[in-house]
Structures are given as structure tokens and as C-alpha cells.
Design a protein around this motif. Structure first.
Motif, PDB file in Angstrom:
ATOM      1  N   TYR A  36      53.499  44.529  27.988  1.00  0.00           N
ATOM      2  CA  TYR A  36      51.546  43.894  28.679  1.00  0.00           C
ATOM      3  C   TYR A  36      50.939  43.785  27.372  1.00  0.00           C
ATOM      4  N   GLN A  78      41.857  51.487  43.223  1.00  0.00           N
ATOM      5  CA  GLN A  78      42.673  51.346  44.197  1.00  0.00           C
ATOM      6  C   GLN A  78      41.598  51.161  45.494  1.00  0.00           C
ATOM      7  N   SER A  89      43.959  41.357  49.188  1.00  0.00           N
ATOM      8  CA  SER A  89      43.844  41.840  48.073  1.00  0.00           C
ATOM      9  C   SER A  89      43.388  41.880  47.068  1.00  0.00           C
ATOM     10  N   LEU A  90      43.355  42.731  45.879  1.00  0.00           N
ATOM     11  CA  LEU A  90      42.827  42.960  44.497  1.00  0.00           C
ATOM     12  C   LEU A  90      43.510  41.880  43.786  1.00  0.00           C
ATOM     13  N   ILE A  91      44.647  41.835  44.228  1.00  0.00           N
ATOM     14  CA  ILE A  91      45.565  40.752  43.139  1.00  0.00           C
ATOM     15  C   ILE A  91      45.037  39.513  43.599  1.00  0.00           C
ATOM     16  N   GLU A  92      44.911  39.138  45.345  1.00  0.00           N
ATOM     17  CA  GLU A  92      44.499  37.596  45.530  1.00  0.00           C
ATOM     18  C   GLU A  92      43.567  37.192  45.040  1.00  0.00           C
ATOM     19  N   GLU A  93      42.384  38.467  44.745  1.00  0.00           N
ATOM     20  CA  GLU A  93      40.854  37.917  44.457  1.00  0.00           C
ATOM     21  C   GLU A  93      40.768  37.812  42.796  1.00  0.00           C
ATOM     22  N   ILE A  94      42.141  38.562  41.761  1.00  0.00           N
ATOM     23  CA  ILE A  94      42.187  38.379  40.258  1.00  0.00           C
ATOM     24  C   ILE A  94      42.736  36.449  40.515  1.00  0.00           C
ATOM     25  N   ASP A  95      44.071  36.627  41.330  1.00  0.00           N
ATOM     26  CA  ASP A  95      44.185  35.141  41.114  1.00  0.00           C
ATOM     27  C   ASP A  95      43.187  34.039  41.362  1.00  0.00           C
TER      28      ASP A  95
END
Length: 120
Positions: A36, A78, A89-95
Motif C-alpha cells: 500500500y 472509527q 460505512s466509512l468505506i461506502e462514503e470513500i467509494d
């Protein structure tokens, strides 16, 4: 960072270390052997870069003098995300943000060729 910055910072780190103090490159996430984080510019220009670089957990744990601080930091991130996002979800917001950025890019340039031409 570019080559000039890398060489300048490495010179400063070496000076501090010659005086018996600690000095490091700090990368806030990842691992030295992970996929990464790109360390290629450090590998190219910094002698003994592995000994001079703290990445991810080792950086946060060194700064805090707490071998578990990286987990405290992640839990804080978190909890903050949960407080602001609720059930999202944080991941959904980033997406979602990535999609918005891609839409803007596509609208502005339409093709990669147009993007490349805009650089020159």
C-alpha cells in the motif's frame, strides 16, 4: 516528494543522527514490506532507508511511546466516523467520493488522451 526534497531531508536526518539524536522518515500508514505504500523513491536515494523510516504502526507507536497506539488511533478514527456517518460505512462514503471525483474527471477530460494533452 521529489528527488531534491528527498536528498535535502535525508541530509537533515543524517545531521541529526550524527549528533546522537533520533530522526526518521515517517509514513503514516502501511508496512515496509506491504503493497500500500511506495517506498521506491526512498529506496533509490536514501542509503539505509529501512533503518531511517518508520511506517504505519511503528511510526505511531514510536511517536506516542505506546506499543498499542496505532490501535487507539484506528479506534478513534472509527468512532469519529460512526459519530458523523451514523449507519453509513466509512468505506461506502470513500467509494462515493471516488465516484464523484471520477465523474468530474470524465466530464472535464472525457478521455485519457485529453487529460495527457492538458498536461503539456
Amino acid at each position: 516528494m521529489d528527488k531534491t526534497q528527498i536528498l535535502s531531508y535525508d541530509k537533515a536526518i543524517n545531521k541529526v543522527r550524527r549528533n546522537g539524536e533520533n530522526a526518521f522518515w515517517g509514513i503514516t500508514y502501511g508496512k515496509k514490506d506491504g503493497v500500500y505504500v511506495s517506498t521506491s523513491i526512498l529506496e533509490t536515494y536514501v542509503a539505509d532507508w529501512r533503518d531511517k523510516t518508520l511506517i504505519g504502526a511503528e511510526l505511531w507507536d514510536y511517536i506516542s511511546d505506546n506499543s498499542n497506539y496505532h490501535m487507539i488511533l484506528m479506534n478513534t478514527i472509527q468512532a469519529t466516523a460512526d459519530a458523523f456517518l451514523g449507519s453509513e460505512s466509512l468505506i461506502e462514503e470513500i467509494d462515493k467520493k471516488i465516484e464523484l471525483l471520477l465523474d468530474d474527471f470524465r466530464r472535464k477530460f472525457e478521455t485519457m488522451e485529453n487529460f495527457y494533452n492538458s498536461l503539456w
